[in-house]
Design an enzyme around this catalytic site. Structure first.
Site, PDB file in Angstrom:
ATOM      1  CE1 TYR A   1       1.013  -5.030  -4.893  1.00 37.70           C
ATOM      2  CE2 TYR A   1      -0.849  -5.840  -3.675  1.00 37.70           C
ATOM      3  CZ  TYR A   1      -0.260  -5.535  -4.863  1.00 37.70           C
ATOM      4  OH  TYR A   1      -0.948  -5.739  -6.027  1.00 37.70           O
ATOM      5  N   GLY A   2       4.772  -3.406   0.271  1.00 43.20           N
ATOM      6  CA  GLY A   2       5.372  -3.144   1.572  1.00 43.20           C
ATOM      7  C   GLY A   2       6.409  -4.175   1.944  1.00 43.20           C
TER       8      GLY A   2
END
Length: 82
Positions: free
Chosen positions: A54-55
């Site tokens: 995530y990111g």
């Protein structure tokens, strides 16, 4: 509270997913995201769903920012990645 598998770790029945806090679905605001994490923990949510995908590690940076301010216990389960 519920047990996290056979680990014996107790987490809240309701969790907070952090994927959208890294701009996966559009613009994200770090200060607002950290406030949401604070709010969730203050309300008793201890099951935070994060993953390094995530990111590309951004979620862990947000959680680290929360912990730097004096965290209490919380759990972050690994999400399945590639």
């Amino acid at each position: 509270m519920r047990s996290l598998g056979a680990s014996g770790i107790e987490v809240s029945a309701i969790g907070l997913g952090l994927m959208s806090m890294s701009g996966i679905y559009g613009n994200a605001n770090d200060e607002e995201s950290i406030r949401v994490i604070h709010y969730a923990l203050d309300k008793g949510i201890s099951f935070l769903d994060s993953a390094d995908m995530y990111g590309w590690g951004h979620n862990e940076e947000l959680l680290g920012a929360r912990c730097a301010g004096g965290a209490r216990a919380w759990s972050s389960p690994p999400s399945s990645g590639r």
